[in-house]
Write a protein that holds these residues in place. Sequence first.
Motif, PDB file in Angstrom:
ATOM      1  N   MET A  99       0.830  -1.341  -0.023  1.00 18.81           N
ATOM      2  CA  MET A  99       0.100  -0.035   0.007  1.00 18.81           C
ATOM      3  C   MET A  99       0.931   1.189  -0.009  1.00 18.81           C
ATOM      4  N   LEU A 100       0.600   2.280  -1.005  1.00 20.72           N
ATOM      5  CA  LEU A 100       1.313   3.437  -1.061  1.00 20.72           C
ATOM      6  C   LEU A 100       0.753   4.386  -0.179  1.00 20.72           C
ATOM      7  N   ILE A 101       1.704   4.839   0.689  1.00 19.59           N
ATOM      8  CA  ILE A 101       1.320   6.110   1.797  1.00 19.59           C
ATOM      9  C   ILE A 101       1.596   7.345   0.946  1.00 19.59           C
ATOM     10  N   VAL A 102       0.552   8.176   0.858  1.00 23.45           N
ATOM     11  CA  VAL A 102       0.542   9.486   0.131  1.00 23.45           C
ATOM     12  C   VAL A 102       0.279  10.402   1.301  1.00 23.45           C
ATOM     13  N   ALA A 103       1.200  11.342   1.654  1.00 18.52           N
ATOM     14  CA  ALA A 103       0.850  12.622   2.575  1.00 18.52           C
ATOM     15  C   ALA A 103      -0.020  13.519   2.081  1.00 18.52           C
ATOM     16  N   ASP A 104      -1.060  13.795   2.937  1.00 17.84           N
ATOM     17  CA  ASP A 104      -2.009  14.968   2.363  1.00 17.84           C
ATOM     18  C   ASP A 104      -1.805  16.407   2.926  1.00 17.84           C
ATOM     19  N   ASN A 105      -0.510  16.633   3.668  1.00 15.22           N
ATOM     20  CA  ASN A 105      -0.370  17.522   4.533  1.00 15.22           C
ATOM     21  C   ASN A 105      -0.107  19.000   3.570  1.00 15.22           C
ATOM     22  N   LEU A 106       0.707  18.707   2.382  1.00 15.85           N
ATOM     23  CA  LEU A 106       1.004  19.953   1.746  1.00 15.85           C
ATOM     24  C   LEU A 106      -0.345  20.424   0.902  1.00 15.85           C
ATOM     25  N   THR A 107      -1.171  20.982   1.717  1.00 22.35           N
ATOM     26  CA  THR A 107      -2.496  21.409   1.143  1.00 22.35           C
ATOM     27  C   THR A 107      -2.768  22.858   1.594  1.00 22.35           C
ATOM     28  N   ALA A 108      -3.032  23.797   0.492  1.00 24.25           N
ATOM     29  CA  ALA A 108      -3.311  24.953   0.643  1.00 24.25           C
ATOM     30  C   ALA A 108      -4.422  25.202   1.652  1.00 24.25           C
ATOM     31  N   ALA A 109      -5.521  24.182   1.851  1.00 22.21           N
ATOM     32  CA  ALA A 109      -6.495  24.326   3.109  1.00 22.21           C
ATOM     33  C   ALA A 109      -6.015  24.579   4.366  1.00 22.21           C
ATOM     34  N   ASP A 163       5.321   7.896   1.205  1.00 18.38           N
ATOM     35  CA  ASP A 163       6.000   7.297  -0.159  1.00 18.38           C
ATOM     36  C   ASP A 163       6.039   8.278  -1.298  1.00 18.38           C
ATOM     37  N   MET A 164       4.643   9.135  -1.075  1.00 18.63           N
ATOM     38  CA  MET A 164       4.437  10.115  -2.307  1.00 18.63           C
ATOM     39  C   MET A 164       3.898  11.580  -1.402  1.00 18.63           C
ATOM     40  N   LEU A 165       3.801  12.403  -2.228  1.00 21.05           N
ATOM     41  CA  LEU A 165       3.682  13.682  -1.702  1.00 21.05           C
ATOM     42  C   LEU A 165       2.502  14.113  -2.341  1.00 21.05           C
ATOM     43  N   ASP A 166       1.236  14.469  -1.757  1.00 21.86           N
ATOM     44  CA  ASP A 166       0.180  15.111  -2.547  1.00 21.86           C
ATOM     45  C   ASP A 166       0.410  16.601  -2.411  1.00 21.86           C
ATOM     46  N   THR A 168      13.086  16.394  -1.510  1.00 26.81           N
ATOM     47  CA  THR A 168      12.771  14.970  -0.985  1.00 26.81           C
ATOM     48  C   THR A 168      12.946  13.824  -2.040  1.00 26.81           C
ATOM     49  N   GLY A 169      13.116  13.995  -3.058  1.00 26.85           N
ATOM     50  CA  GLY A 169      13.157  12.928  -4.246  1.00 26.85           C
ATOM     51  C   GLY A 169      12.141  12.158  -4.451  1.00 26.85           C
ATOM     52  N   LEU A 170      10.967  12.492  -3.610  1.00 23.66           N
ATOM     53  CA  LEU A 170       9.706  11.513  -3.603  1.00 23.66           C
ATOM     54  C   LEU A 170       8.907  11.762  -4.830  1.00 23.66           C
ATOM     55  N   PRO A 171       8.208  10.724  -5.519  1.00 29.69           N
ATOM     56  CA  PRO A 171       7.038  11.081  -6.442  1.00 29.69           C
ATOM     57  C   PRO A 171       5.968  11.928  -5.919  1.00 29.69           C
ATOM     58  N   LEU A 172       5.102  12.464  -6.698  1.00 28.85           N
ATOM     59  CA  LEU A 172       4.307  13.432  -6.495  1.00 28.85           C
ATOM     60  C   LEU A 172       2.870  13.242  -6.941  1.00 28.85           C
ATOM     61  N   CYS A 173       1.862  13.830  -6.302  1.00 29.18           N
ATOM     62  CA  CYS A 173       0.565  13.637  -6.716  1.00 29.18           C
ATOM     63  C   CYS A 173      -0.048  15.015  -6.770  1.00 29.18           C
ATOM     64  N   LEU A 174      -0.532  15.295  -7.895  1.00 23.28           N
ATOM     65  CA  LEU A 174      -1.147  16.822  -8.533  1.00 23.28           C
ATOM     66  C   LEU A 174      -2.761  16.896  -7.920  1.00 23.28           C
ATOM     67  N   ASP A 175      -3.128  17.839  -6.880  1.00 21.50           N
ATOM     68  CA  ASP A 175      -4.264  17.670  -6.489  1.00 21.50           C
ATOM     69  C   ASP A 175      -4.989  18.985  -6.728  1.00 21.50           C
ATOM     70  N   THR A 176      -5.356  19.140  -7.948  1.00 18.89           N
ATOM     71  CA  THR A 176      -6.159  20.616  -8.079  1.00 18.89           C
ATOM     72  C   THR A 176      -7.443  20.436  -9.151  1.00 18.89           C
ATOM     73  N   ALA A 177      -8.364  21.130  -9.265  1.00 20.42           N
ATOM     74  CA  ALA A 177      -9.477  21.016 -10.075  1.00 20.42           C
ATOM     75  C   ALA A 177      -9.201  21.940 -11.253  1.00 20.42           C
ATOM     76  N   ASP A 178      -8.095  22.782 -11.258  1.00 17.46           N
ATOM     77  CA  ASP A 178      -7.643  23.746 -12.234  1.00 17.46           C
ATOM     78  C   ASP A 178      -6.909  23.026 -13.400  1.00 17.46           C
ATOM     79  N   PRO A 179      -7.419  22.688 -14.804  1.00 15.07           N
ATOM     80  CA  PRO A 179      -6.719  22.021 -15.522  1.00 15.07           C
ATOM     81  C   PRO A 179      -5.259  22.671 -15.888  1.00 15.07           C
ATOM     82  N   ASP A 180      -5.229  24.166 -15.988  1.00  9.89           N
ATOM     83  CA  ASP A 180      -4.177  24.619 -16.184  1.00  9.89           C
ATOM     84  C   ASP A 180      -2.984  24.577 -15.355  1.00  9.89           C
ATOM     85  N   SER A 181      -3.570  24.500 -14.135  1.00 10.34           N
ATOM     86  CA  SER A 181      -2.488  24.189 -13.038  1.00 10.34           C
ATOM     87  C   SER A 181      -2.045  22.900 -13.012  1.00 10.34           C
ATOM     88  N   MET A 182      -2.768  21.776 -13.374  1.00  7.47           N
ATOM     89  CA  MET A 182      -2.508  20.460 -13.750  1.00  7.47           C
ATOM     90  C   MET A 182      -1.559  20.299 -14.600  1.00  7.47           C
TER      91      MET A 182
END
Lengths: 268, 268
Positions: free
Chosen positions: B1-11, B40-43, B68-82
């Motif tokens: 199971m891949l562990i993705v940190a949700d802490n880097l959030t603009a909220a 394992d990955m940063l959201d 960090t060298g970690l893989p990333l997960c891009l979390d946005t509703a904005d297609p241009d930012s994605m």
Amino acid sequence: MLIVADNLTAATPSVGTAMTARDTHFIRDLATRLRDAGADMLDLNLGFRSKGGSETAAWMVRETHEATGLPLCLDTADPDSMRAGLAAARDMAGPSGPATPWINSFSLEPKKIERILPLAAEYDAPIVGYCVRDVVPQSPEERLQVAVELVELADAAGVPRDRLYLDPILFPLATFQDDFQHVLSFFDSLPQLFDPPVRTMVGLSNVGHGLPAGKRQTVEAVVLPMLAALGLDAVLLNILNPQLRDTLAVLRGIEGRSVFSGADLLDR
Amino acid sequence: MLIVADNLTAATPSVGTAMTARDTHFIRDLATRLRDAGADMLDLNLGFRSKGGSETAAWMVRETHEATGLPLCLDTADPDSMRAGLAAARDMAGPSGPATPWINSFSLEPKKIERILPLAAEYDAPIVGYCVRDVVPQSPEERLQVAVELVELADAAGVPRDRLYLDPILFPLATFQDDFQHVLSFFDSLPQLFDPPVRTMVGLSNVGHGLPAGKRQTVEAVVLPMLAALGLDAVLLNILNPQLRDTLAVLRGIEGRSVFSGADLLDR
């Protein structure tokens, strides 16, 4: 998932002493606390005593059922004590008497097959079967092979499948790290192996063996939800462990057994 | 199971402010702490900003991966930012560059289907699909029906099944008590619905919504092992939550990802 308290065990010195001394107050008080903590059933672990075991079994059945009204699970390797406990419960039969106690347990050991298993049919009692030979299974197949043999024996003895509970046996995670994956696969395989299906039970406390108490609780609090998700029917555990009580409160909410508001959880 | 940190959030106000202010030190320090805590990955949850969103996305990709060298997960509703985040990662490609970031997320919303989903094929990126319409599903079938529609859309868009992660969406247990049973049945049903199989991810934090922090942790620490037992592939969670870190230490031991001795558990 049925919650069975493992606290009434002769292996705990104060409890063992109270059993031997027929300390009615101590036993009734503890049994009541277990019920109030959320136990659905009480396991009476009568220990290895043989001398006077039958009288102790009968006395424990009467005291704990009268104190709590809960169903009981008789946990002894001594066939005479097992029979005495079952007979004591039957003698109390009536509107307020106990349901037939569970028999905990039988295994492939010849003495258990010859003298414990037949009691399940004779008393119409649910019975728990231990799915290991003497040592930690070396493969998932080894545990399943024992399960198949136990089910064949129980079928032959006239035990209905819905009264047969297989216990895969949890080994200490810190010592036998790979074995718990085999236990998970055991739950995946059972529905394919047995039709009509059998039921499942585990004794939880062994999985954290070798760790300090607070860390045992953490391991148990991870393992229990995993097994619950895989359909575990009954669990034997320390109902007075505060971390497990919180885990059970959430699991009961998820099962729909109780309204879940979080009000009864500890605020950590 | 891949562990993705949700802490880097603009909220989170401090994080949102650091993103806007391009506070390199703050973002790199937090990202490093998340890695050291076991992510394992940063959201990278970039929030709802559109003005300057693309520049922020690209900056966040560079800073967090370099730190960090970690893989990333891009979390946005904005297609241009994605797209800007995906392009920034591609521009860093090379032996020390990031793997292709995940796209989090698409759904049945037309804008997501038209402008987010195609990016998965264009960039060969894993993508997360949310298996709900606007409201809490009224039945297990409703969630599965959305899953079927998402898989058809992803197939048509050219996304390979092993890069498609379905998120059943967890609702707050204290408010929608019955829904979590539907989520459990979702995991049971997926293998029968899709061949080749799809993968699964959940965002864990919503399940405890409405409870005090300490009780949220308890709910999350029960729900996560249940989903892990059912084969969850990836989880988005607060990696700095001490109770969850203990839960993850046990789960990693069970998975065989690390040697389990209990040494890194808190003694409660």
